[in-house]
Structures are given as C-alpha cells and as structure tokens.
Design an enzyme around this catalytic site. Structure first.
Site, short mmCIF file in Angstrom:
data_model
loop_
_atom_site.label_atom_id
_atom_site.label_comp_id
_atom_site.label_asym_id
_atom_site.label_seq_id
_atom_site.Cartn_x
_atom_site.Cartn_y
_atom_site.Cartn_z
N ASP A 125 -22.61 -34.08 20.55
CA ASP A 125 -23.42 -34.31 19.29
C ASP A 125 -24.99 -33.93 19.08
OD1 ASP A 125 -21.30 -36.94 19.05
OD2 ASP A 125 -22.66 -38.68 19.64
N ARG A 175 -18.11 -31.49 13.98
CA ARG A 175 -18.11 -31.87 13.12
C ARG A 175 -19.35 -31.69 12.22
NH1 ARG A 175 -20.12 -36.41 16.63
NH2 ARG A 175 -18.15 -36.57 17.17
P1 FDA Z 1 -24.27 -42.57 3.47
O1 FDA Z 1 -25.55 -42.81 4.43
O2 FDA Z 1 -24.91 -42.30 2.28
O3 FDA Z 1 -23.40 -43.79 3.63
C1 FDA Z 1 -22.50 -43.68 1.99
C2 FDA Z 1 -21.98 -45.06 1.92
O4 FDA Z 1 -21.15 -45.53 3.09
C3 FDA Z 1 -23.70 -46.42 2.37
O5 FDA Z 1 -23.66 -46.25 1.20
C4 FDA Z 1 -22.32 -47.57 2.46
O6 FDA Z 1 -21.63 -47.74 1.94
C5 FDA Z 1 -21.65 -46.92 3.49
N1 FDA Z 1 -22.46 -46.96 4.74
C6 FDA Z 1 -22.91 -46.66 5.43
N2 FDA Z 1 -23.40 -46.72 6.59
C7 FDA Z 1 -22.87 -48.63 6.76
C8 FDA Z 1 -23.16 -49.45 7.77
N3 FDA Z 1 -23.83 -49.14 8.53
N4 FDA Z 1 -22.59 -50.70 7.13
C9 FDA Z 1 -21.80 -50.63 6.04
N5 FDA Z 1 -21.45 -49.58 4.79
C10 FDA Z 1 -22.57 -48.04 5.37
N6 FDA Z 1 -25.36 -38.08 12.99
C11 FDA Z 1 -26.31 -37.29 13.26
O7 FDA Z 1 -27.39 -37.36 13.72
N7 FDA Z 1 -25.62 -36.88 14.98
C12 FDA Z 1 -24.51 -36.64 15.07
O8 FDA Z 1 -24.08 -36.07 16.26
C13 FDA Z 1 -23.76 -37.68 14.98
N8 FDA Z 1 -22.41 -37.96 14.87
C14 FDA Z 1 -21.76 -38.57 13.63
C15 FDA Z 1 -20.35 -38.76 14.06
C16 FDA Z 1 -19.55 -39.71 13.67
C17 FDA Z 1 -17.97 -39.81 13.14
C18 FDA Z 1 -19.77 -40.18 11.91
C19 FDA Z 1 -19.19 -40.91 10.60
C20 FDA Z 1 -21.32 -39.72 11.65
C21 FDA Z 1 -22.19 -38.92 12.70
N9 FDA Z 1 -23.60 -39.20 13.01
C22 FDA Z 1 -24.17 -38.57 13.04
C23 FDA Z 1 -23.69 -39.58 11.53
C24 FDA Z 1 -24.76 -38.94 9.85
O9 FDA Z 1 -25.93 -38.08 10.00
C25 FDA Z 1 -24.79 -40.07 9.12
O10 FDA Z 1 -26.26 -40.69 9.21
C26 FDA Z 1 -24.12 -41.08 8.73
O11 FDA Z 1 -22.66 -40.95 8.42
C27 FDA Z 1 -24.51 -42.05 7.20
O12 FDA Z 1 -24.24 -40.66 6.37
P2 FDA Z 1 -23.01 -40.92 5.56
O13 FDA Z 1 -22.32 -39.29 5.50
O14 FDA Z 1 -21.69 -41.65 6.00
O15 FDA Z 1 -23.65 -41.20 3.63
#
Ligand code: FDA
Length: 299
Positions: A125, A175
């Site tokens: 990560d 990732r």
């Molecule tokens: P965004 O935050 O815009 O979310 C998109 C939509 O998803 C929201 O509008 C909402 O509908 C829904 N949503 C998001 N969070 C929700 C919640 N808790 N409950 C319900 N709905 C929710 N970051 C990092 O810095 N280092 C890392 O190693 C990782 N590793 C990682 C692994 C995996 C498998 C994922 C999916 C994510 C990470 N992340 C991470 C976190 C990533 O950087 C990011 O902060 C989150 O995925 C949120 O970003 P989105 O792209 O989902 O968009």
C-alpha cells in the site's frame, strides 16, 4: 466545508465505541483472521477476489513491526489452508518503514518470498508523502529478486505521472487509486476533476505500456472511463482488474462482476479497527458523512 468536515469528525469521535463499531463493521471483516477468512469465502463464492489487510497503524518499535509481519505471514498460511482466492496487502510503516528502512525491506522481502513459494502476491500500500520515495526504494529492491510484488500510485500526487513513466520501465504491477491522505497543494491536486484527469492519464500510460493495473476506485465516472479506455486500447482481460474497499458501492462491484471483469475487494480485519476507522474518518469526509448520515437516519 472544512468546518463541516471538523464537525463530522468530532461527531464521530464522541460516539460510543460500540456505535462506531456498528458503522465501521460494514467496512471491516471483523476482529479475527477467521472472520476475514469467512468473509473472503463468501465473496469468492460470487466470483469476486480479495486482498487481505491486517489492520494496524505505523508501529513504534521493532517488536511491533515483527509482530505485524508475523500476522501477515499467518494470512498467507490461511490463504493456502482455506484455498482462498486472495492475496495480501501491507502497509510499509506497519512493517517498520518509519523506524528503519532496512527492517521494513527485510520484513517485506520475507513476506514476498513466502508469497512466491505459494504462488501468491503482495501489494505494498502507499501511505502519506514522507514515505513515497522510501516505499518505491523498498519495492524496487525487492522486485530485483521477486516479481510477485506490486505498489500503489496515488493520482492526487502531482509526481505520479512521472513515477508511472519510470515504474512502467520495470514492468510494475500497479494499484492505481486517488489517494486518501491529506497532502499540501504544493504536491497534490485538490480539485476533484484534476485528480480524475490525472488518474486517467496515468491509467492510459500504464495500460498502453502493458503493465498490469488494479483500477481501485468507487467513482462511477472513473469506472465508465476505464471501461472506455480498456475497450479502445483492446486491453486483454488478464492485464487489469477493478478493486474496491469492503462495504463500499456494492452495486457497482456487482455490476463490474456481472460485466465479466475481474474485481478484487480490499478486506481489512483485526483488533486495531478503532484507530483505523477514526483515522479513515478524519482523512475522508465522505466516509464520515456516510456514517453520520446513517447515525441520524436511525433516530
Ligand atoms: P470518491 O471518494 O469520489 O468516491 C466515489 C463514490 O464512492 C462516492 O461518491 C460514494 O458514492 C462512494 N463512497 C466512497 N466512500 C464510501 C463509503 N465509505 N461508504 C459508502 N460509499 C462510499 N489510498 C491510499 O492513499 N493508499 C492506498 O494504498 C490505498 N489503497 C486502496 C485500495 C483499494 C482497493 C481502494 C478501493 C482504495 C484504496 N485507497 C488507497 C483509497 C483511495 O485512495 C480513495 O481514497 C478512495 O478509494 C476513495 O476514492 P474513490 O476513487 O472511490 O472516489
């Protein structure tokens, strides 16, 4: 917005621990390895893959780092024993990166070596920016010996496109996520669309250069654009997967699965769930918003 965020975080922090657990448990498999194994079996039965993460913050002592590594070793054993379709995710500071780079290197190497023996994979990560270069350094050194290891790139960092160019040359397994830590605007994009644009720019280059990518997002816009990119570049299905966090946007998760694409769920578990939950809440007002919304909806 900042005041609203602070208020949300404070509201969550004064909630009784049991109540925080009530809402956090959606995002966490449980407190034990067995609870994580059970959950992974359930999602595997649906054709969905997993990556297991033993919850834990940056450790303060070598002993804590070694204990964290031992727990991660147990995860690899459990994957084999239970024939799980899963791999391992680890946090570099949990393996001791903030104490001693060499210690973290040795510990992660041990995990990657064991994973290689059982034909498995370790995802390192990415944490906050003081650790970006150190994490790449450790990754590159391990990758010289084993190729069943990959890193995470964060699209909100301005450096990430350049890192993509450099890491593509090694044949890195990525990732790609937006990034969850609070970083200064000198080094990170703050605008939502700017982050999305950088995400897609990096993703395109990774795919064009034939690198394997875990497309980690719940953002429907990014998922739709990724679909378009995959189709237009004619990327083979074994060169990418989608990834989501446990308990988030299960509707999208099921749609991706139904569309026949590989999808992997990040499954955190462990005793350290409270610190992890609170920390995530502080980092991501969206999550705090969801919890507080649900809390008030209950009354
Ligand atoms: P965004 O935050 O815009 O979310 C998109 C939509 O998803 C929201 O509008 C909402 O509908 C829904 N949503 C998001 N969070 C929700 C919640 N808790 N409950 C319900 N709905 C929710 N970051 C990092 O810095 N280092 C890392 O190693 C990782 N590793 C990682 C692994 C995996 C498998 C994922 C999916 C994510 C990470 N992340 C991470 C976190 C990533 O950087 C990011 O902060 C989150 O995925 C949120 O970003 P989105 O792209 O989902 O968009």
């Amino acid at each position: 917005m900042a005041i609203f965020h602070d208020l949300l975080v404070k509201t969550v922090q004064i909630m009784p621990i049991n109540l925080v657990w009530l809402f956090s448990k959606k995002y966490i498999a449980g407190k034990t390895l067995q609870s994580a194994v059970n959950l992974v079996k359930q999602i595997n039965a649906k054709g969905i893959l997993a990556t297991l993460d033993v919850l834990g913050e940056s450790v303060k002592t070598r002993e804590e780092a070694i204990e964290a590594k031992n727990k991660a070793m147990e995860v690899l054993d459990a994957i084999v024993k239970n024939k799980l379709n899963a791999n391992l995710s680890i946090k570099p500071t949990q393996m001791g990166l903030a104490i001693d780079k060499e210690l973290a290197y040795k510990q992660i190497l041990e995990l990657v070596k064991k994973a290689s023996q059982i034909n498995n994979f370790v995802r390192i990560d990415m944490e906050d920016s003081p650790y970006t270069d150190l994490t790449f350094e450790v990754y590159k050194k391990i990758y010289e010996e084993y190729n069943n290891v990959g890193v995470v790139l964060q699209a909100y960092l301005k450096r990430t496109f350049n890192d993509t160019i450099l890491l593509n040359k090694l044949g890195t397994n990525y990732r790609l996520c937006k990034g969850i830590y609070i970083e200064p605007s000198t080094i990170a994009y703050k605008d939502k669309q700017a982050i999305r644009d950088n995400y897609l720019k990096c993703l395109e280059l990774m795919l064009k250069n034939g690198n394997y990518v875990g497309i980690a997002t719940h953002d429907k816009y990014l998922i739709d654009k990724s679909y378009e990119l995959i189709k237009s570049l004619n990327v083979p299905r074994d060169m990418f997967e989608f990834q989501m966090l446990l308990g988030v946007r299960e509707d999208l998760r099921d749609k991706i699965n139904k569309d026949g694409y590989k999808i992997r769920i990040y499954v955190p578990y462990g005793e350290d769930w409270y610190k992890y939950s609170i920390r995530r809440l502080q980092e991501n007002p969206n999550i705090a918003g969801h919890i507080v919304k649900e809390f008030f909806a209950m009354h």
